[in-house]
Design a protein around this motif. Sequence first.
Motif, PDB file in Angstrom:
ATOM      1  N   ARG A 159       0.834  -1.206   0.000  1.00  0.00           N
ATOM      2  CA  ARG A 159       0.000   0.000   0.000  1.00  0.00           C
ATOM      3  C   ARG A 159       0.873   1.263   0.000  1.00  0.00           C
ATOM      4  N   ARG A 160       2.007   1.188   0.698  1.00  0.00           N
ATOM      5  CA  ARG A 160       2.928   2.334   0.736  1.00  0.00           C
ATOM      6  C   ARG A 160       4.025   2.229  -0.318  1.00  0.00           C
ATOM      7  N   GLN A 161       4.526   1.021  -0.520  1.00  0.00           N
ATOM      8  CA  GLN A 161       5.658   0.849  -1.424  1.00  0.00           C
ATOM      9  C   GLN A 161       5.278   1.015  -2.899  1.00  0.00           C
ATOM     10  N   ARG A 162       4.093   0.528  -3.279  1.00  0.00           N
ATOM     11  CA  ARG A 162       3.586   0.625  -4.656  1.00  0.00           C
ATOM     12  C   ARG A 162       4.515  -0.026  -5.686  1.00  0.00           C
ATOM     13  N   THR A 163       5.283  -1.011  -5.243  1.00  0.00           N
ATOM     14  CA  THR A 163       6.208  -1.698  -6.146  1.00  0.00           C
ATOM     15  C   THR A 163       5.459  -2.478  -7.224  1.00  0.00           C
TER      16      THR A 163
ATOM     17  N   LEU B  83     -11.084 -18.965  12.067  1.00  0.00           N
ATOM     18  CA  LEU B  83      -9.894 -19.742  11.733  1.00  0.00           C
ATOM     19  C   LEU B  83      -8.916 -18.884  10.936  1.00  0.00           C
ATOM     20  N   ALA B  84      -9.428 -18.146   9.967  1.00  0.00           N
ATOM     21  CA  ALA B  84      -8.566 -17.328   9.118  1.00  0.00           C
ATOM     22  C   ALA B  84      -7.797 -16.289   9.932  1.00  0.00           C
ATOM     23  N   ARG B  85      -8.413 -15.773  10.984  1.00  0.00           N
ATOM     24  CA  ARG B  85      -7.782 -14.720  11.776  1.00  0.00           C
ATOM     25  C   ARG B  85      -6.487 -15.197  12.437  1.00  0.00           C
ATOM     26  N   THR B  86      -6.421 -16.457  12.818  1.00  0.00           N
ATOM     27  CA  THR B  86      -5.190 -16.971  13.435  1.00  0.00           C
ATOM     28  C   THR B  86      -4.297 -17.666  12.413  1.00  0.00           C
ATOM     29  N   LEU B  87      -4.897 -18.230  11.383  1.00  0.00           N
ATOM     30  CA  LEU B  87      -4.153 -18.996  10.380  1.00  0.00           C
ATOM     31  C   LEU B  87      -3.385 -18.081   9.436  1.00  0.00           C
ATOM     32  N   GLU B  88      -3.988 -16.980   9.029  1.00  0.00           N
ATOM     33  CA  GLU B  88      -3.396 -16.031   8.089  1.00  0.00           C
ATOM     34  C   GLU B  88      -3.816 -14.619   8.531  1.00  0.00           C
ATOM     35  N   PRO B  89      -3.274 -14.141   9.654  1.00  0.00           N
ATOM     36  CA  PRO B  89      -3.817 -13.000  10.393  1.00  0.00           C
ATOM     37  C   PRO B  89      -3.888 -11.675   9.661  1.00  0.00           C
ATOM     38  N   ARG B  90      -2.992 -11.412   8.723  1.00  0.00           N
ATOM     39  CA  ARG B  90      -3.012 -10.100   8.068  1.00  0.00           C
ATOM     40  C   ARG B  90      -3.432 -10.175   6.607  1.00  0.00           C
ATOM     41  N   ALA B  91      -3.950 -11.307   6.189  1.00  0.00           N
ATOM     42  CA  ALA B  91      -4.509 -11.423   4.842  1.00  0.00           C
ATOM     43  C   ALA B  91      -5.964 -10.945   4.873  1.00  0.00           C
ATOM     44  N   ALA B  92      -6.521 -10.660   3.710  1.00  0.00           N
ATOM     45  CA  ALA B  92      -7.911 -10.217   3.637  1.00  0.00           C
ATOM     46  C   ALA B  92      -8.842 -11.309   4.158  1.00  0.00           C
TER      47      ALA B  92
ATOM     48  N   SER C 298      -4.897 -10.856  -1.242  1.00  0.00           N
ATOM     49  CA  SER C 298      -5.172  -9.489  -0.827  1.00  0.00           C
ATOM     50  C   SER C 298      -6.201  -8.783  -1.698  1.00  0.00           C
ATOM     51  N   ALA C 299      -7.051  -7.986  -1.048  1.00  0.00           N
ATOM     52  CA  ALA C 299      -8.005  -7.145  -1.770  1.00  0.00           C
ATOM     53  C   ALA C 299      -7.312  -5.909  -2.354  1.00  0.00           C
ATOM     54  N   LEU C 300      -6.076  -5.662  -1.976  1.00  0.00           N
ATOM     55  CA  LEU C 300      -5.350  -4.500  -2.483  1.00  0.00           C
ATOM     56  C   LEU C 300      -5.169  -4.549  -3.991  1.00  0.00           C
ATOM     57  N   ILE C 301      -5.261  -5.721  -4.575  1.00  0.00           N
ATOM     58  CA  ILE C 301      -5.118  -5.841  -6.027  1.00  0.00           C
ATOM     59  C   ILE C 301      -6.176  -5.016  -6.757  1.00  0.00           C
ATOM     60  N   GLU C 302      -7.284  -4.720  -6.086  1.00  0.00           N
ATOM     61  CA  GLU C 302      -8.334  -3.905  -6.706  1.00  0.00           C
ATOM     62  C   GLU C 302      -7.815  -2.517  -7.082  1.00  0.00           C
ATOM     63  N   ARG C 303      -6.805  -2.034  -6.402  1.00  0.00           N
ATOM     64  CA  ARG C 303      -6.203  -0.735  -6.727  1.00  0.00           C
ATOM     65  C   ARG C 303      -5.713  -0.693  -8.167  1.00  0.00           C
ATOM     66  N   ASP C 304      -5.271  -1.844  -8.677  1.00  0.00           N
ATOM     67  CA  ASP C 304      -4.657  -1.902 -10.006  1.00  0.00           C
ATOM     68  C   ASP C 304      -5.584  -2.478 -11.064  1.00  0.00           C
ATOM     69  N   ILE C 305      -6.878  -2.465 -10.800  1.00  0.00           N
ATOM     70  CA  ILE C 305      -7.832  -3.012 -11.770  1.00  0.00           C
ATOM     71  C   ILE C 305      -7.756  -2.278 -13.100  1.00  0.00           C
ATOM     72  N   ASP C 306      -7.452  -0.986 -13.066  1.00  0.00           N
ATOM     73  CA  ASP C 306      -7.375  -0.244 -14.333  1.00  0.00           C
ATOM     74  C   ASP C 306      -6.326  -0.832 -15.267  1.00  0.00           C
ATOM     75  N   ILE C 307      -5.153  -1.154 -14.717  1.00  0.00           N
ATOM     76  CA  ILE C 307      -4.090  -1.736 -15.537  1.00  0.00           C
ATOM     77  C   ILE C 307      -4.430  -3.167 -15.917  1.00  0.00           C
ATOM     78  N   LEU C 308      -4.892  -3.949 -14.945  1.00  0.00           N
ATOM     79  CA  LEU C 308      -5.178  -5.360 -15.197  1.00  0.00           C
ATOM     80  C   LEU C 308      -6.303  -5.531 -16.217  1.00  0.00           C
ATOM     81  N   ALA C 309      -7.325  -4.680 -16.151  1.00  0.00           N
ATOM     82  CA  ALA C 309      -8.433  -4.776 -17.101  1.00  0.00           C
ATOM     83  C   ALA C 309      -7.963  -4.463 -18.514  1.00  0.00           C
ATOM     84  N   GLU C 310      -7.112  -3.452 -18.644  1.00  0.00           N
ATOM     85  CA  GLU C 310      -6.580  -3.102 -19.963  1.00  0.00           C
ATOM     86  C   GLU C 310      -5.747  -4.246 -20.530  1.00  0.00           C
TER      87      GLU C 310
END
Length: 358
Positions: free
Chosen positions: A141-145, A198-207, A166-178
């Motif tokens: 979100r900060r690095q934008r690599t 279960l998800a909260r402990t299994l993969e705590p910082r994923a969407a 991650s839901a962050l991929i939605e930020r780049d839908i403009d490029i991906l759609a093109e």
Amino acid sequence: MSKPLIHKGRGAVSNAAGRYEKQRSQAEDDGWGSLDVDLPPLATEIIVDASKSVITYNDSPDIPFDRSVNPYRGCEHGCVYCFARPTHAYLGYSPGLDFESRILVKPDAATLLRAELGKRQYRCAPLALGTNTDPYQPLERRQRTMRDILEVLRETRHPVGIVTKSALIERDIDILAEMAGQGLASVCLSITTLDRRLARTLEPRAAAPERRLETLTRLSEAGVPVGVMVAPLIPVLTDYELEAIVSAAKRAGAISAEYILLRLPLEVADLFEEWLREHYPLKAEHVMNRVRDSRGGKVYDPSFHRRLRGEGVYADLIAQRFGLIRKKLGLERGLPPLRTDLFRKPAAGGQMSFDFFE
């Protein structure tokens, strides 16, 4: 008496030294309750990765790509089962908490990628992103690599396949759609469970699981071919959800489905079992027994083809169930092949060569 290192928002419950380290340490109670106090939040440390190249090549016969880019080493998502954790040991860090809190970033990844794509000997083939650690982990979100990398791929018309939680991929839908409109992009959302607790402990910082399904829908509606990766499928803990996950993904817009049986290479085996005994003590033995049943009596078999699906009665049953649900939902064709004939090498200085306009 030792005590697990429980940090809120982190997956691993220890930070044991990697396999190449000569020294080991362990927290012990001195009798005065020194380990009873709550642990402070574990901050993420960003470390600059000074790698001179960014494309990694492989000749593995059981995966559908021969090259990949990983803009990050380590992953904040903190998935305790992550098969990439042992790679942190090469850096002198722990595959445990270090893996999810000491992240190496490649701020010049896009520049390096441009240079490698411009080499005379480079031949275009689909590039995979998210094969080791998630390219859309929270730091992005900060690095934008990833955004920078996609800009280069769009400019050069280079095909790309992405796997993320991650839901962050939605930020780049403009490029991906093109790019998808030109047959140059597809995405897989990795969904391990539909159980929020279960998800909260299994993969705590994923969407959250339902958020990933929403992302599937948004990508699909934008014209991006999307699939679901049930990965990993965990014996006893999540295997009963197989049909439910695939069905939910289909409703969300997925046109393909794949799965990978839980893999526990090297340090991951101890980390995962430690997590099990802390969070699901009554199921721990059952889970590990099923893991061994599917790996020839071991916790892991690295052999090509068997490493992804396992073997034996249990593994065969999972494969049959998956085949049936995929056929029932019409998800057998998979994602469409990506085009390679549109590729144009970048010119020096970041300008496209004249044949870009042909």
